[in-house]
Write a protein that holds these residues in place. Structure first.
Motif, PDB file in Angstrom:
ATOM      1  N   GLU A 264       0.841  -1.211   0.000  1.00 52.42           N
ATOM      2  CA  GLU A 264       0.000   0.000   0.000  1.00 52.42           C
ATOM      3  C   GLU A 264       0.874   1.259   0.000  1.00 52.42           C
ATOM      4  O   GLU A 264       0.575   2.228  -0.698  1.00 52.42           O
ATOM      5  CB  GLU A 264      -0.913   0.017   1.228  1.00 52.42           C
ATOM      6  CG  GLU A 264      -1.922  -1.120   1.272  1.00 52.42           C
ATOM      7  CD  GLU A 264      -3.222  -0.810   0.520  1.00 52.42           C
ATOM      8  OE1 GLU A 264      -3.782   0.274   0.761  1.00 52.42           O
ATOM      9  OE2 GLU A 264      -3.644  -1.643  -0.293  1.00 52.42           O
ATOM     10  N   ARG A 328      -3.853  -0.880   6.353  1.00 48.65           N
ATOM     11  CA  ARG A 328      -4.257   0.024   5.264  1.00 48.65           C
ATOM     12  C   ARG A 328      -4.326   1.460   5.772  1.00 48.65           C
ATOM     13  O   ARG A 328      -3.905   2.394   5.112  1.00 48.65           O
ATOM     14  CB  ARG A 328      -5.620  -0.396   4.700  1.00 48.65           C
ATOM     15  CG  ARG A 328      -5.547  -1.637   3.855  1.00 48.65           C
ATOM     16  CD  ARG A 328      -6.832  -1.892   3.084  1.00 48.65           C
ATOM     17  NE  ARG A 328      -6.828  -3.269   2.615  1.00 48.65           N
ATOM     18  CZ  ARG A 328      -7.374  -4.299   3.261  1.00 48.65           C
ATOM     19  NH1 ARG A 328      -8.040  -4.099   4.397  1.00 48.65           N
ATOM     20  NH2 ARG A 328      -7.272  -5.521   2.787  1.00 48.65           N
ATOM     21  N   ARG A 329      -4.867   1.621   6.980  1.00 45.40           N
ATOM     22  CA  ARG A 329      -4.986   2.959   7.551  1.00 45.40           C
ATOM     23  C   ARG A 329      -3.602   3.549   7.849  1.00 45.40           C
ATOM     24  O   ARG A 329      -3.340   4.728   7.593  1.00 45.40           O
ATOM     25  CB  ARG A 329      -5.833   2.928   8.831  1.00 45.40           C
ATOM     26  CG  ARG A 329      -6.576   4.244   9.054  1.00 45.40           C
ATOM     27  CD  ARG A 329      -7.670   4.120  10.083  1.00 45.40           C
ATOM     28  NE  ARG A 329      -7.211   4.391  11.438  1.00 45.40           N
ATOM     29  CZ  ARG A 329      -6.614   5.511  11.817  1.00 45.40           C
ATOM     30  NH1 ARG A 329      -6.358   6.476  10.949  1.00 45.40           N
ATOM     31  NH2 ARG A 329      -6.240   5.679  13.063  1.00 45.40           N
ATOM     32  N   ARG A 332      -2.071   4.829   4.649  1.00 41.77           N
ATOM     33  CA  ARG A 332      -2.594   6.152   4.252  1.00 41.77           C
ATOM     34  C   ARG A 332      -1.989   7.252   5.115  1.00 41.77           C
ATOM     35  O   ARG A 332      -1.619   8.315   4.622  1.00 41.77           O
ATOM     36  CB  ARG A 332      -4.135   6.162   4.374  1.00 41.77           C
ATOM     37  CG  ARG A 332      -4.830   5.408   3.251  1.00 41.77           C
ATOM     38  CD  ARG A 332      -6.325   5.764   3.171  1.00 41.77           C
ATOM     39  NE  ARG A 332      -7.070   5.401   4.381  1.00 41.77           N
ATOM     40  CZ  ARG A 332      -7.585   4.186   4.615  1.00 41.77           C
ATOM     41  NH1 ARG A 332      -7.419   3.214   3.722  1.00 41.77           N
ATOM     42  NH2 ARG A 332      -8.249   3.942   5.723  1.00 41.77           N
ATOM     43  N   ASP A 336       0.234  10.507   3.884  1.00 41.47           N
ATOM     44  CA  ASP A 336      -0.079  11.891   4.297  1.00 41.47           C
ATOM     45  C   ASP A 336       1.121  12.527   5.009  1.00 41.47           C
ATOM     46  O   ASP A 336       1.447  13.690   4.781  1.00 41.47           O
ATOM     47  CB  ASP A 336      -1.277  11.904   5.247  1.00 41.47           C
ATOM     48  CG  ASP A 336      -2.578  11.617   4.519  1.00 41.47           C
ATOM     49  OD1 ASP A 336      -2.595  11.733   3.268  1.00 41.47           O
ATOM     50  OD2 ASP A 336      -3.568  11.273   5.191  1.00 41.47           O
TER      51      ASP A 336
END
Ligand SMILES: *Cc1c(COP(=O)(O)O)cnc(C)c1O
Length: 341
Positions: A264, A328-329, A332, A336
């Protein structure tokens, strides 16, 4: 908080706590704690070894093995980034009285050739070599794994020169999952081994030393000297037994989650990590020049904990208290946190 700083942060599950509360106990200094005895017998059998011993920490296991397998004022050959060299507060010098001969391994792994070259010839003015110490998996190099043939080759060189072989297997069950091998396959190449119950296996406390009966008897004596002989420690051994019953097979899930996290991140930040090179549950991610401490602070503000491992490297470790969605979080959040310098 999604805590990916280490697999040491795992907390005992309800089932593990129930097993601890129900444990039958006795005074282990009298060798009368039935739960400790059960754990030690089980681990010895699991590793095809004669004996095993519960100790309070992985550092104590490492230090006891250094004391037993290397003589004071001799040299221990090991990778310069190993836990024993970096994270044990100088105990090898303070307690075992050994000198480290540090090599630069291939992502932490020593080759048989490099070990052969580092063994001192027999001469009165040289420091004698006594031990080769290997880390399986390798913590500071992203959970890398020695293949069984590589272990065999190093052990053959070491034993041929009359040296002992030690395996710091704090995460040996992660290695076994990656290799699809049995504990005895790794133990066959070691005179002593240790592993942590308190990392990916999810127990709150404890490490196991595994070796010959003679070595483990001597380890008991030195464990007492180091203040590590405990009393009704069956409450902790029960957690270890529960971990062996429930948390070994599932390590493959942690490895899959680590690869997912890597892919990811790599999808959004190509080159920051190679998802095909995440052998177990530890990954190092390049921040692309953004200060790693700043990235870690931004991640924390976003509910994700990780460790800075260098000016532009962040480490994530997966374990039983994080799942695929958490990964997954976290990916992300990393993307960021590494946006624009
Ligand atoms: C965690 C670890 C240890 C031991 O650590 P403790 O915190 O004392 O249990 C030893 N070796 C390696 C490679 C480790 O990762």
């Amino acid at each position: 908080m999604i805590d990916l700083r280490s697999d040491t942060v795992t907390r005992p599950s309800d089932g593990m706590r129930r097993a601890m509360a129900a444990a039958e106990v006795g005074d282990d200094v009298y060798r009368e704690d039935p739960t400790v005895n059960r754990l030690q017998d089980r681990v010895a059998e699991l590793f095809d070894a004669e004996a095993s011993l519960f100790v309070p920490s992985g550092v104590m296991a490492n230090q006891l093995w250094l004391r037993l397998l290397a003589r004071p004022a001799t040299e221990v050959i090991l990778d310069g980034d190993s836990h024993i060299v970096n994270y044990e507060a100088g105990a090898g010098a303070a307690l075992a009285g050994v000198q480290f001969r540090t090599l630069v391994g291939d992502r932490g792994r020593l080759s048989a050739e490099a070990v052969a070259e580092a063994i001192r010839p027999d001469a009165f003015h040289l420091t004698p070599t006594s031990l080769v110490s290997l880390e399986q998996t390798h913590n500071r190099h992203g959970g890398t794994v020695y293949r069984l043939e590589e272990l065999a080759a190093v052990a053959s060189v070491a034993r041929g020169a009359g040296l002992n072989v030690y395996i710091d297997g704090a995460r040996v069950f992660n290695a076994l999952a990656a290799l699809d091998a049995k504990p005895g396959d790794v133990m066959a190449h070691a005179d002593g081994l240790s592993f942590c119950l308190s990392k990916g296996l999810g127990a709150p406390v404890g490490s196991m030393m595994v070796g010959s009966s003679a070595a483990i008897e001597e380890a008991r004596l030195w464990r007492r000297r180091y203040g590590g002989a405990l009393r009704q420690v069956g409450v902790l051994a029960a957690a270890g037994l529960h971990a062996l019953d429930h948390n070994v097979e599932r390590l493959a899930v942690d490895h899959a989650n680590a690869r997912l996290l890597a892919s990811e991140i790599a999808g959004a930040r190509p080159g920051s990590v190679d998802p095909d090179d995440v052998p177990t549950n530890i990954l190092f991610v390049d921040t692309g020049g953004v200060d790693a401490n700043a990235v870690v602070a931004r991640l924390a503000a976003d509910g994700v904990l990780a460790n800075a491992m260098g000016p532009s490297v962040v480490r994530f470790v997966t374990h039983l208290d994080v799942d695929a969605d958490d990964c997954r979080r976290a990916a992300r959040a990393f993307v960021d946190a590494t946006r624009g310098g």
